[in-house]
Design an enzyme around this catalytic site. Sequence first.
Site, PDB file in Angstrom:
ATOM      1  N   GLU A   1       9.358   1.631  11.476  1.00  0.00           N
ATOM      2  CA  GLU A   1      10.317   2.734  11.528  1.00  0.00           C
ATOM      3  C   GLU A   1       9.487   3.998  11.463  1.00  0.00           C
ATOM      4  O   GLU A   1       8.899   4.304  10.428  1.00  0.00           O
ATOM      5  CB  GLU A   1      11.322   2.636  10.379  1.00  0.00           C
ATOM      6  CG  GLU A   1      12.525   3.567  10.548  1.00  0.00           C
ATOM      7  CD  GLU A   1      12.311   4.896   9.863  1.00  0.00           C
ATOM      8  OE1 GLU A   1      12.115   5.896  10.588  1.00  0.00           O
ATOM      9  OE2 GLU A   1      12.342   4.938   8.638  1.00  0.00           O
TER      10      GLU A   1
ATOM     11  N   GLU B   1       7.801  16.254  16.159  1.00  0.00           N
ATOM     12  CA  GLU B   1       8.385  16.138  14.827  1.00  0.00           C
ATOM     13  C   GLU B   1       7.663  17.081  13.859  1.00  0.00           C
ATOM     14  O   GLU B   1       6.436  17.055  13.753  1.00  0.00           O
ATOM     15  CB  GLU B   1       8.278  14.703  14.319  1.00  0.00           C
ATOM     16  CG  GLU B   1       8.928  14.499  12.963  1.00  0.00           C
ATOM     17  CD  GLU B   1       8.777  13.084  12.442  1.00  0.00           C
ATOM     18  OE1 GLU B   1       9.739  12.556  11.859  1.00  0.00           O
ATOM     19  OE2 GLU B   1       7.678  12.504  12.611  1.00  0.00           O
TER      20      GLU B   1
ATOM     21  N   LYS C   1       0.869  -1.173   0.000  1.00  0.00           N
ATOM     22  CA  LYS C   1       0.000   0.000   0.000  1.00  0.00           C
ATOM     23  C   LYS C   1       0.910   1.229   0.000  1.00  0.00           C
ATOM     24  O   LYS C   1       1.412   1.655   1.033  1.00  0.00           O
ATOM     25  CB  LYS C   1      -0.908   0.009   1.230  1.00  0.00           C
ATOM     26  CG  LYS C   1      -2.245   0.759   1.045  1.00  0.00           C
ATOM     27  CD  LYS C   1      -2.112   2.259   0.888  1.00  0.00           C
ATOM     28  CE  LYS C   1      -1.865   2.932   2.210  1.00  0.00           C
ATOM     29  NZ  LYS C   1      -1.818   4.437   2.040  1.00  0.00           N
TER      30      LYS C   1
END
Length: 501
Positions: free
Chosen positions: A269, A405, A193
Amino acid sequence: MQSPGRSVASPGQAPAPPMLRGFVDGGYVESAGDAWDNVDPVDGSVRARVQEADAALVGRAVRAARAALDGAWGRTSVAERATLMRRVADRIEARSEQFARAESGDTGKPLAQARELDVARAVANFRAFADTVAAAGQPSFLTELPGGKRALNYAVRRPLGVVAVIVPWNLPLLLLTWKVAPALACGNTVVVKPSEHTPSTATMLAEVLAEAGVPDGVYNVVHGFGQGSAGQFLTEHPGVDGVTFTGSSATGAAIMRSVAPRVRPVSFELGGKNAAVVFADADLEATLAGLTRSVFANTGQVCLCTERVYVERPVFDEVASGLVERAKALKLGHPDDPATTTGPLISAEHREKVLTYYRLAEEQGAQVLAGGGVPALGGGLDGGSWIEPTLWTGLTHADRPMREEIFGPCAALVPFDTEDEAVGLANDTDYGLAAAVWTTNLSRGHTVAQRMRVGLSWVNTWFLRDLRSPFGGIGLSGIGREGGEHSLDFYTELTNVCVAL
């Protein structure tokens, strides 16, 4: 093989954008799902239409992958798969310009970067994992038993099964092949995907794999979004044996909830809030060149990018002024221009997110050293998702731009006085992906790098990778390690065989 789509236009009209479809069981397929625009982040134009996979098509892809696993593909030898992986690498290399232009078109990154990083690493990924799987082995143990008897214990690997591969938009081809290469080398089948923003190269890779001789059903692609779309349908499907994902920490948490009832393994990750530590004895020219890359590479859209720069106080002003000079020298422009160093952000939505942090930093007392807004580029580019490379001072660790972030071309610079202070500041985060230490004192470099609470710790470099070494993060930055034999640990199951002698 069917075409992924074609443009249709009436005489005198511009051709309609091509339609990108899913790839299942060896061919491009229709879906009952809606279609959306694949928008060029450089100028806001529509590059293609993409057909969303509905739940039925996702189920069909998983069944095709299972059938391939149970068929001839499941009986291939390690040597056969390693040879096939090398053949795939050769074919990507032969079509490298086509892949580079597709990757640059989806992401807006400079074409030179797409050639030299993304496509080159895709080729290297297939070759590296061909070598890894061909050379891999397992230890055996001769067990001494009472009465002089013995037993032999040895482990054998078998494929994990049908693997869901969910890929982000920042380095789509690099990260796609980083996952698909070891998965296939280990004998798995995959349902991919790709990000809704970057569907092209995952679709192209299907053609290359088929040309190389990968059987139908081994590699499948379903396009769509996350919640309520292909991503959720795939991760919740009972026929999926494991999920590998690179992307945001929030999405990783959602995937964990999806697989928890079936206790499926995951390799994640995720995000990063990465630090660089610059000591006063650092080679400043090399450090500034490294920081320019680590802060601004791919317009800051790399999970490994530096967003926090800690500088020993005696050289703080020199480092700050040098980095500002380099930030202002970056060339924003069309990807085809060889002078371009920096592309746009991936989308208007992501730019608005990054601009929110730009505004928040100023509200929380930051001094803007460079950038801070949206550039006026002209030349037909102002419809794109452009943003200025930005540097701040004056933020504290309580401020959100220092803790969350951002994923844009920006960093905060903070002075420090002692080694312990620098390590404490760098480790003051919920993330734990990467860090970089800049010093000419090699003993200090080793010591500080090992004290960093991260998965990857660089000394006097950044983004330098040996594909055999472990890659991953801790905390909000992920679960598990991939790379070399560490990837084999995720993409295979071990069965211990104990034989009484």
